[in-house]
Design an enzyme around this catalytic site. Structure first.
Site: not given
Ligand code: ACM
Length: 680
Positions: A186, A263, A319
């Site tokens: 991440d 990410h 996301e």
């Protein structure tokens, strides 16, 4: 033939169905077993027991190691035996991890369809044993509800070493959990050695400062490994092998997660040519048009697949901002060539292409539920986190789903009254809330078999230490373990809480920093019982310019005068939410009344954009047209951390039939949440 007394006795000692009271000696099982019938004798499980294992060689070795460790076995005598038998068919057991146990005074026999079943049978014996290792005689028949019973640990936002991970594996095994999902990559740091891309661990695994919050709200820079103040770390490939083997010995599969296409700030700073703009520190999403992206991801996955024998590889998928893709010539070219109509389909192109690659290596992918957008990859399993909708859609289209909805399974949220807790990311989600979740709720019964299981997720943005990780996991993961394993007909929170308190005592005795469940503060007092006041039964009118939000109605038009107050979180559906335009309501009490108090509570939680009002004006009227201002309360709204509550009210003496209550937003605009306008 068994006597009538035997049957009466066993009926008394039966636990399991219908929530009958647990009568185990000293300790109760967690997760609860399907059927337990105990009698009065005891079997002492110690080093004198002769162990006989009939199981595949690999299981035999694992089980011998386990028993050597926990029984400290030495010389075998005294004629007592522990039989561990793998059989193709086991009475009443369907699931591969199920088991039956017969406990006599001289002999225990565990029969299971697999080594895992024997392992879980042993865990049950260990939980039943008292401090002198005595186990009550009887029979147990047990199998899990779900094949997948997981914990996700984020090791990117803060890094936790392999010994700490092993310690969590031990606890998972004790509670019959079987999947550890490691969120390895991440923005905050890449955590696994990849030989072909050394900058991932020489650079993208390190940052300054150490505390995620300071880094994320600061300059978000990476630093070289070994440089002054560098914080981070990674698992070497040898570490990974050690962890995988340690978990496998305890019948736990580690599932690695490699995030894509989003990410990925850390990758795209170490290898900027993989982003659309080729600039370090600018992008979170890979360039989906560039062939180099696939070369990189496939190279990484090759090494990952080599290290992790798990059937599933988690490829993230959540996301993605997708902001650079519409402006990127390579992404646009890809969309044109592949006939992709929007950026969701472009993301889906990447996921499907990666799925093909992973499948070609004999493995399957799991992705967060965003992989449904733009078309789900043909063989993918969906991890449903933004609620349950993703999981429902996945199973309805014939895919497997792992249920991990934020409102029940995100362990980074507050487990007790926020003012009593360290700062957390999500809203109030006590053990009881987690325990109330049913992964098969809202699922068509014909599709229920596609619910693969349940997982608790611990994201660690606000959790920088090992102590805090354990504090957030335990005991809430015990609810996940029980939902994953035990029959839902036996669900009884009060009884579970008693067992969970004992389990946390056990965990503490083993050095885990579990939350003190026995001294839980509990729900907000206002929310524990309805409030009586004069406006209940009256009418309320909302100004057209300031309606309540459809997403946070709290029951609709009467919510602010229904006597029901909200709890520690606006997600409990008891707080009414107003976005940007403030509040302007007029309450009609039905007749003129003597009024001494008008008051309402607001909450502030800045991260999700929930603020206190900057001004509240309370007015009263006898005829509904001429209003007299009773109070004007001003407040300077400033950002703070965590969750707080504030009352805006008036006290005095007047007569009125109508009350107008207006609340204005501060400069931040955002949300206002209130639960009740109390008139006395
Ligand atoms: C997630 O919580 N972003 C999967």
């Amino acid at each position: 033939m068994r006597s009538i007394t035997f049957y009466l006795l066993t009926a008394l000692l039966l636990i399991g169905h219908n929530g009958a009271k647990a009568q185990l000696q000293d300790k109760d099982l967690l997760p609860l077993a399907r059927t337990v019938v105990l009698s009065n004798g005891t079997f002492k499980l110690d080093s004198n027991v002769k162990i006989n294992i009939e199981a595949p060689q690999e299981d035999k070795v694992k089980l011998e190691n386990l028993l050597n460790e926990c029984l400290n076995t030495g010389k075998k005598s005294k004629g007592k035996t522990l039989n561990l038998l793998v059989r193709e068919n086991v009475d009443g057991i369907e699931a591969p991890e199920g088991y039956n146990i017969e406990i006599g005074k001289k002999k225990i026999t565990i029969t299971a369809k697999s080594g895992a079943g024997l392992f879980y049978g042993i865990q049950t014996l260990l939980q039943l044993a008292d401090e002198n290792n005595r186990i009550p005689t009887g029979t147990i028949s047990d199998e899990p509800q779900f094949a997948y019973r997981g914990l996700m640990l984020d090791v990117s936002r803060h890094f936790f070493g392999k010994e700490f991970v092993k310690k969590q594996i031990d606890a998972m095994a004790h509670f019959k959990m079987n999947r550890l999902h490691l969120h390895l990559t991440d923005a905050a740091g890449w955590r696994i050695e990849i030989k072909k891309y050394p900058r991932l661990t020489q650079f993208a695994a390190w940052r300054s400062p150490a505390i995620w919050k300071d880094w994320w709200f600061g300059d978000r820079k990476y630093v070289e490994e070994g440089s002054e103040g560098a914080y981070g770390g990674y698992y070497t490939q040898e570490d990974i092998k050690e962890l995988v083997a340690y978990a496998a010995e305890r019948y736990i599969t580690i599932i690695p997660e490699i995030e894509m296409p989003a990410h990925s700030e850390e990758v795209l700073t170490a290898y900027p040519e993989l982003s659309c703009t080729h600039e370090p520190y600018k992008q979170a999403d890979f360039c989906v048009g560039n062939e180099k992206t696939y070369e990189f991801l496939e190279d990484v996955l090759c090494e990952v697949i080599e290290l992790f024998p798990s059937e599933y590889i988690h490829i993230g998928g959540d996301e993605a901002g997708k902001a650079s893709w519409p402006h990127c010539p390579l992404c646009q070219k890809r969309m044109e060539e592949e006939g992709l109509k929007d950026v969701n389909e472009l993301q889906s192109y990447l996921i499907q292409r990666i799925e093909k690659f992973v499948n070609s290596k004999g493995r399957q992918i799991i992705g967060w539920d965003e992989i449904l957008d733009g078309g789900l990859a043909p063989n993918a399993t969906v991890m449903s986190w933004r609620g349950t909708e993703g999981g429902i859609a996945a199973v309805n289209s014939g895919h497997k789903a792992i249920m991990t909805p934020g409102g029940y399974c995100y362990l980074d949220s507050y487990q007790d009254a926020p003012h009593t807790q360290p700062m957390a990311f999500g809203p109030y989600m006590p053990l009881e809330k987690v325990y109330s979740y049913d992964p098969r709720a809202e699922i068509d019964s014909a599709k229920a078999h596609l619910i693969y299981g349940i997982q608790g997720n611990l994201w660690v943005e606000y959790i920088p230490t090992e102590e805090l990780v354990e504090y957030m996991i335990y005991p809430r993961i015990l609810a996940i373990a029980e939902i994953g394993w035990s029959n839902p007909v036996n669900r009884d929170y009060a009884a579970f809480k008693e067992r969970a308190i004992k389990a946390t005592n056990y965990l503490r005795s083993k050095g885990y920093n579990a939350f003190d469940l026995a001294n839980e503060f509990g729900q907000r007092k206002e929310a524990q019982a309805p409030v009586e006041h004069l406006a209940i039964g009256g009418n309320i009118a909302y100004a057209e310019s300031a309606p309540y939000s459809d997403s946070y109605k709290a029951g609709g038009d009467k919510a602010l005068i229904d006597g029901v107050c909200g709890g520690w979180t606006y997600t409990d559906k008891k707080w009414q939410g107003f976005i940007r335009n403030g509040i302007d309501v007029t309450i009609d009490l039905g007749e003129e009344k003597e009024i001494t108090e008008v008051t309402a509570q607001f909450m502030q939680m800045c991260i999700p954009d929930v603020w206190f009002p900057a001004e509240v004006i309370i007015s009263a009227s006898c005829d509904g047209s001429e209003f007299t201002e009773l109070a004007r309360i001003e407040h300077t709204v400033v950002r703070d951390e965590g969750l707080s509550f504030k009352e805006y009210g008036w006290k005095g003496n007047t007569k009125a039939r109508y009350i107008n209550y207006r609340a204005k937003c501060g400069p931040q605009r955002g949300w206002l949440f209130t639960d009740e306008i109390i008139v006395r």
